[in-house]
Enzyme design. Sequence first.
Site, short mmCIF file in Angstrom:
data_model
loop_
_atom_site.label_atom_id
_atom_site.label_comp_id
_atom_site.label_asym_id
_atom_site.label_seq_id
_atom_site.Cartn_x
_atom_site.Cartn_y
_atom_site.Cartn_z
N HIS A 18 -67.02 87.88 79.94
CA HIS A 18 -67.51 86.85 81.18
C HIS A 18 -66.51 85.93 82.07
O HIS A 18 -67.09 85.20 82.82
CB HIS A 18 -68.66 85.31 79.69
CG HIS A 18 -69.83 84.87 80.58
ND1 HIS A 18 -71.13 86.00 80.97
CD2 HIS A 18 -70.04 83.71 80.28
CE1 HIS A 18 -71.53 85.26 81.56
NE2 HIS A 18 -71.36 83.72 81.64
N ARG A 33 -66.95 86.34 85.97
CA ARG A 33 -68.18 86.17 86.42
C ARG A 33 -67.86 84.71 86.50
O ARG A 33 -68.33 84.98 87.08
CB ARG A 33 -69.72 86.18 84.96
CG ARG A 33 -70.63 85.74 85.94
CD ARG A 33 -71.80 86.27 84.90
NE ARG A 33 -72.81 85.43 85.31
CZ ARG A 33 -74.21 85.25 85.98
NH1 ARG A 33 -73.99 86.64 86.83
NH2 ARG A 33 -74.77 84.73 86.07
N TYR A 65 -68.88 75.15 88.90
CA TYR A 65 -67.76 76.10 89.39
C TYR A 65 -67.63 75.20 90.46
O TYR A 65 -66.35 75.62 90.94
CB TYR A 65 -68.58 77.59 90.10
CG TYR A 65 -68.80 78.27 88.69
CD1 TYR A 65 -68.30 78.96 87.42
CD2 TYR A 65 -70.54 78.33 88.50
CE1 TYR A 65 -68.67 79.60 86.79
CE2 TYR A 65 -70.53 79.53 87.98
CZ TYR A 65 -69.89 80.26 86.79
OH TYR A 65 -70.45 80.64 85.93
N ARG A 99 -73.20 89.64 84.07
CA ARG A 99 -72.81 89.88 82.60
C ARG A 99 -72.63 91.06 82.04
O ARG A 99 -73.28 92.37 82.98
CB ARG A 99 -74.53 89.01 81.84
CG ARG A 99 -74.46 87.96 82.78
CD ARG A 99 -75.99 87.09 81.91
NE ARG A 99 -75.64 86.10 83.05
CZ ARG A 99 -76.73 86.07 83.37
NH1 ARG A 99 -77.85 86.58 84.96
NH2 ARG A 99 -77.35 84.32 83.70
N LYS A 123 -81.11 88.17 82.52
CA LYS A 123 -81.24 86.94 82.00
C LYS A 123 -82.56 86.19 82.67
O LYS A 123 -83.36 85.49 83.43
CB LYS A 123 -80.59 85.35 81.70
CG LYS A 123 -80.82 84.50 81.05
CD LYS A 123 -79.31 83.90 80.72
CE LYS A 123 -79.08 82.76 79.69
NZ LYS A 123 -78.22 81.97 79.64
#
Length: 323
Positions: free
Chosen positions: A271, A274, A306, A140, A165
Amino acid sequence: MSESPHPPKLLDQVRAALRRKHYALRTEEAYVGWIRRFILFHGTRHPRELGATEVSAFLTHLAVESEVAASTQNQALSALLFLYREVLLQPLSEDLRITYAKRPTYLPTVLSREEARAVLATLSGKQHLMASLLYGSGLRLLECLRLRVKDLDFDQRQLIVRQGKGAKDRATLLPDQLHAALRTQITHVQSIHQRDVREGFGEVELPFALDRKLPNAARELGWQYLFPASQRSTDPRSGTIRRHHLDESVLQKAVRRAAQQLQMTKRVTCHTFRHSFATHLLEAGYDIRTVQELLGHADVQTTMIYTHVLQRGPGAVRSPLDT
């Protein structure tokens, strides 16, 4: 006998409680903002006079009238739960009657390998190095900016993400192609740090209470940010003048300009790298649990999104018009 001093104001109590719990500064600002909005929504009445009914009304207003996103409503809820639990010591009941904001189902924007390389090739200097870490390590943006020199392990070919996170540490890939550039960056950091020390500065912010446990660590090279800011700044909490890490807008603007220069129709953000990292690993046949671990996802269902953008399933089916 002198009068006792006035107790601290409510929002100051909230700030103090958040700092005791080691919440990030941006979380502190967000929570204080939501608590202030909650108080104003109910005519500046003190939250001690309010309760679950008023909290439910405020959160429902956010969803129905303000049409905020689900994540925004959840942040407001977290702020108010913290207020009542940690500051007022009046925990709210679990059964809040709230109209929740709808959480949309979306597919992440993913670059092809060629598109990712094109965007990276448009960048230069530290922006190129940072974006390469986002794509090559699945970081991130803030995880990249908060990297310390000591978090790079060239021998093991990995980097350690500290307090990512969910306040979790994890290890992820350190691409071989970046070793030389990263060593050069460390030399640059060392030069800046030595100059700061000569000028009477050189201390960096340490997480939690490490400044007391390790009094000399703040001046060690290993604890310096890998991507330091160009100027020293004043810590808003302690008032200490330090060199912080780069502001996230530096890379955000550079990536936006690169995408515009390439005339890409996709919405490309930091982002996006990522998302592309995860998708390209799955396309290469790596196990989804491995990808989950590299990304730091608590639940594999988060990683499963994904699989929907791979060239399999519907993406592998050819239209009868094309056949």
